[in-house]
Design a protein around this motif. Structure first.
Motif, PDB file in Angstrom:
ATOM      1  N   ILE A   6      -5.387 -11.514  -7.387  1.00  0.00           N
ATOM      2  CA  ILE A   6      -4.428 -10.853  -6.496  1.00  0.00           C
ATOM      3  C   ILE A   6      -3.757 -11.921  -5.641  1.00  0.00           C
ATOM      4  O   ILE A   6      -4.441 -12.720  -5.000  1.00  0.00           O
ATOM      5  N   ILE A   7      -2.439 -11.910  -5.636  1.00  0.00           N
ATOM      6  CA  ILE A   7      -1.732 -12.958  -4.897  1.00  0.00           C
ATOM      7  C   ILE A   7      -0.636 -12.372  -4.003  1.00  0.00           C
ATOM      8  O   ILE A   7       0.088 -11.460  -4.415  1.00  0.00           O
ATOM      9  N   GLY A   8      -0.545 -12.890  -2.796  1.00  0.00           N
ATOM     10  CA  GLY A   8       0.574 -12.566  -1.906  1.00  0.00           C
ATOM     11  C   GLY A   8       1.148 -13.882  -1.390  1.00  0.00           C
ATOM     12  O   GLY A   8       0.418 -14.858  -1.231  1.00  0.00           O
ATOM     13  N   LEU A   9       2.455 -13.925  -1.143  1.00  0.00           N
ATOM     14  CA  LEU A   9       3.070 -15.188  -0.733  1.00  0.00           C
ATOM     15  C   LEU A   9       3.605 -15.132   0.689  1.00  0.00           C
ATOM     16  O   LEU A   9       4.075 -14.083   1.152  1.00  0.00           O
ATOM     17  N   GLU A  10       3.547 -16.272   1.346  1.00  0.00           N
ATOM     18  CA  GLU A  10       4.287 -16.481   2.588  1.00  0.00           C
ATOM     19  C   GLU A  10       5.224 -17.650   2.304  1.00  0.00           C
ATOM     20  O   GLU A  10       4.775 -18.754   2.030  1.00  0.00           O
ATOM     21  N   VAL A 157       7.382 -12.664   3.843  1.00  0.00           N
ATOM     22  CA  VAL A 157       6.000 -12.329   3.494  1.00  0.00           C
ATOM     23  C   VAL A 157       5.989 -11.205   2.466  1.00  0.00           C
ATOM     24  O   VAL A 157       6.552 -10.139   2.705  1.00  0.00           O
ATOM     25  N   THR A 158       5.352 -11.440   1.336  1.00  0.00           N
ATOM     26  CA  THR A 158       5.295 -10.384   0.317  1.00  0.00           C
ATOM     27  C   THR A 158       4.017  -9.574   0.469  1.00  0.00           C
ATOM     28  O   THR A 158       3.057 -10.000   1.118  1.00  0.00           O
ATOM     29  N   GLU A 159       3.992  -8.417  -0.146  1.00  0.00           N
ATOM     30  CA  GLU A 159       2.735  -7.671  -0.294  1.00  0.00           C
ATOM     31  C   GLU A 159       1.923  -8.384  -1.378  1.00  0.00           C
ATOM     32  O   GLU A 159       2.479  -9.148  -2.173  1.00  0.00           O
ATOM     33  N   PRO A 160       0.601  -8.126  -1.432  1.00  0.00           N
ATOM     34  CA  PRO A 160      -0.209  -8.796  -2.475  1.00  0.00           C
ATOM     35  C   PRO A 160       0.020  -8.150  -3.847  1.00  0.00           C
ATOM     36  O   PRO A 160      -0.871  -7.563  -4.430  1.00  0.00           O
ATOM     37  N   ASN A 199      -1.572 -16.912  -0.926  1.00  0.00           N
ATOM     38  CA  ASN A 199      -2.787 -16.175  -0.550  1.00  0.00           C
ATOM     39  C   ASN A 199      -3.370 -15.589  -1.820  1.00  0.00           C
ATOM     40  O   ASN A 199      -2.660 -14.915  -2.566  1.00  0.00           O
ATOM     41  N   LEU A 200      -4.644 -15.854  -2.052  1.00  0.00           N
ATOM     42  CA  LEU A 200      -5.209 -15.440  -3.339  1.00  0.00           C
ATOM     43  C   LEU A 200      -6.629 -14.928  -3.185  1.00  0.00           C
ATOM     44  O   LEU A 200      -7.423 -15.484  -2.430  1.00  0.00           O
ATOM     45  N   SER A 201      -6.906 -13.837  -3.893  1.00  0.00           N
ATOM     46  CA  SER A 201      -8.276 -13.336  -3.969  1.00  0.00           C
ATOM     47  C   SER A 201      -8.538 -12.868  -5.394  1.00  0.00           C
ATOM     48  O   SER A 201      -7.605 -12.721  -6.177  1.00  0.00           O
ATOM     49  N   LEU A 210      -9.842  -4.974  -2.161  1.00  0.00           N
ATOM     50  CA  LEU A 210      -9.387  -6.354  -2.326  1.00  0.00           C
ATOM     51  C   LEU A 210     -10.474  -7.319  -1.873  1.00  0.00           C
ATOM     52  O   LEU A 210     -11.186  -7.043  -0.913  1.00  0.00           O
ATOM     53  N   GLY A 211     -10.570  -8.439  -2.563  1.00  0.00           N
ATOM     54  CA  GLY A 211     -11.561  -9.445  -2.178  1.00  0.00           C
ATOM     55  C   GLY A 211     -11.077 -10.273  -0.993  1.00  0.00           C
ATOM     56  O   GLY A 211      -9.933 -10.140  -0.549  1.00  0.00           O
ATOM     57  N   ARG A 213      -9.544 -13.379   0.793  1.00  0.00           N
ATOM     58  CA  ARG A 213      -8.557 -14.307   0.242  1.00  0.00           C
ATOM     59  C   ARG A 213      -8.629 -15.678   0.907  1.00  0.00           C
ATOM     60  O   ARG A 213      -9.108 -15.818   2.033  1.00  0.00           O
ATOM     61  N   ARG A 248     -13.082 -17.039   4.123  1.00  0.00           N
ATOM     62  CA  ARG A 248     -11.682 -16.836   4.514  1.00  0.00           C
ATOM     63  C   ARG A 248     -11.221 -18.147   5.128  1.00  0.00           C
ATOM     64  O   ARG A 248     -11.594 -18.487   6.258  1.00  0.00           O
TER      65      ARG A 248
END
Ligand code: ADP
Ligand code: MG
Ligand code: ZN
Length: 482
Positions: A6-10, A157-160, A199-201, A210-211, A213, A248
């Motif tokens: 699972i990835i979200g970006l800033e 900022v994206t959602e994951p 951001n990754l989990s 969600l784990g 991240r 974290r």
């Protein structure tokens, strides 16, 4: 598949304004250290920030392009922390009412069979950049360049919503093209004007929660982003699979070692003691302002792609490539305008030009070819003024040294002969020299035509426009047949 990533970006983008976000210092990249610093960006007591209007315009334009709701009553907040690159002791950012919220970008990952996917944008806000620390190993010290303090940034900022490195790269490619097309940033990763935190989990297949991240920094190319995601996903899954837990933390990607290393344990928003920025008035955004900015937004790459497919009947793949890069798009549009044939313009770009870019390792931004050149070359080939092979050579010269096609064709004697008078003389001479072949032809041996045409072409040393020469020979033979 036993687990999911699972990835979200800033994403931080430096805006291409001439001056900084809260003062009139220039934003020039690569200036001598500390050349562009004043009491505002250096945070001297009593200095007051004033918002650069252009920054707000760019932020609203980006919000609109990302399909975000524009916050009508927005404001800045202080994010307090101590670090040597931050002379004010706080960053002026937006936490509680970011300028844009709830947008999206539709991506089409390159992986085979992948279909379009929507990546949600959580929010987008304005903030000021910090200075740059230069660690001088030799001198055993760290130097500080404050010139970057106050350079305007947008943080997106994206959602994951990402599940793979390919999706992330497809998103960043689309985002970069869009930001360049609307003219808010040049998005140069090597110069730090586009910075991506990943951001990754991981979680086991079927798991809903969600784990934990990690956040990865120092990614200086799309390739690094991709490598870092694969490395970090494998690292985390190895731990989780063996019953361990993920800390974290913020991690640093080491490009040379191709590994990530722990930098620091993650801070919470609470630790920054955010509070409303008292020195900048609340921003009230009117409908008129939004309409005005909407009306100056250029056609966005995805809309352009759709139009190329529907109106110009280009294949989806070609339309994608032609709209993925601002410079390529501009070259295509000018070429098409001059030669009037979108398919032909596209073929030359997708084939010959892409090969030149690849072979020379050139970035489209660095192209020296005039926008008119390719269109002119296509017309020259179409009208039989130069051969297709000369056309390729002309494109190479225009690409490598910015040569002007007409001049280059003059200098290198590339023009084909198409004047019927000149060709007529050649044909007469060739027929006179080939009496036997001619009489056989006139007696019905049709295939001698090819022979005679070949002889005539040879007589011009290959310099005849083939179509024109054929016409002249045909007419002459028809006349002789009576
Ligand atoms: P913070 O306030 O700590 O910065 P956010 O909720 O703003 O955290 O999220 C920051 C980024 O992390 C966003 O891009 C978001 O999509 C991503 N993110 C949040 N939770 C996860 C998770 N469990 N796994 C991967 N990415 C996540
Ligand atoms: Mg955050
Ligand atoms: Zn300044």
């Amino acid at each position: 598949m036993d687990h999911e990533t699972i990835i979200g970006l800033e994403v931080h983008v430096e805006l291409m304004t001439r001056s900084k976000i809260f003062c009139s210092c220039p934003t020039t990249f690569g200036a001598p250290p500390n050349a562009h610093v004043c009491e505002v960006c250096a945070g001297l007591p009593g200095a007051l920030p004033r918002l650069n209007k252009k920054v707000l315009d760019y932020a609203i334009m980006t919000s609109l392009a990302l399909h975000c709701e524009v916050t009508r009553k927005s404001r800045f907040d202080r994010k307090n922390y101590f670090y040597p690159d931050l002379p004010k002791g706080y960053q002026i950012s937006q936490l509680y009412s970011p300028i844009g919220k709830n947008g999206y970008v539709d991506i089409e990952p390159a992986a085979e069979g992948a279909s379009s996917k929507r990546i949600r944008i959580h929010e987008l806000h304005m903030e000021d950049d910090a200075g740059k620390l230069i660690h001088d190993e030799a001198g055993n010290c760290t130097k500080i360049d404050f010139s970057r303090c106050g350079v305007p940034l947008l943080e997106i900022v994206t959602e994951p919503d990402f599940r793979s490195a390919e999706e992330v790269v497809a998103f960043l490619t689309a985002l970069r093209t869009m930001l360049k097309v609307i003219g808010v940033s040049d998005c140069k990763m090597q110069e730090g004007s586009l910075r991506v935190d990943v951001n990754l989990s991981v979680r086991a297949a079927g798991e809903e929660k969600l784990g934990t991240r990690t956040e990865m920094k120092n990614l200086s190319s799309f390739r690094a982003v991709s490598k870092a995601i694969e490395y970090e996903a494998a690292r985390q899954w190895e731990i989780v699979r063996n019953g361990g837990t993920i800390d974290r933390e913020t991690r640093r990607w080491d490009e040379e070692k191709e590994q990530s290393f722990s930098m620091r344990k993650k801070e919470d928003a609470a630790e920054y003691k955010y509070f409303p920025e008292p020195d900048i008035p609340v921003l009230l955004i009117t409908d008129e302002k939004i309409d005005e900015l909407q009306s100056i937004l250029p056609e966005l790459p995805q809309a352009k792609k759709r139009r190329y497919i529907e109106e110009l009947a280009l294949p989806g793949y070609d339309a994608g490539i032609l709209t993925e890069n601002k410079e390529i798009t501009a070259l295509f549009e000018r070429t098409y305008e001059i030669c009037g044939d979108p398919k032909e313009a596209s073929n030359w770009i997708m084939g010959d030009l892409m090969k030149l870019l690849n072979d020379n390792g050139t970035n489209p931004e660095e192209m020296v070819i005039r926008e008119e050149s390719l269109g002119e070359i296509i017309v020259m080939v179409k009208e039989g003024k130069v051969s297709r092979a000369s056309g390729k050579e002309l494109l190479r010269a225009a690409f490598v040294e910015g040569a002007i096609p007409e001049e280059y064709a003059d200098q290198h004697d590339m023009w084909l002969i198409s004047d019927p008078k000149v060709l007529g003389t050649t044909v007469e001479e060739v027929l006179a020299r080939n009496e036997k072949a001619l009489s056989e032809y006139l007696a019905g041996k049709e295939k001698n035509f090819q022979f005679l045409l070949g002889q005539a072409m040879r007589a011009t040393a290959g310099k005849a426009d083939p179509a024109a020469l054929r016409t002249v020979l045909e007419e002459r033979l028809r006349a002789l047949k009576g």
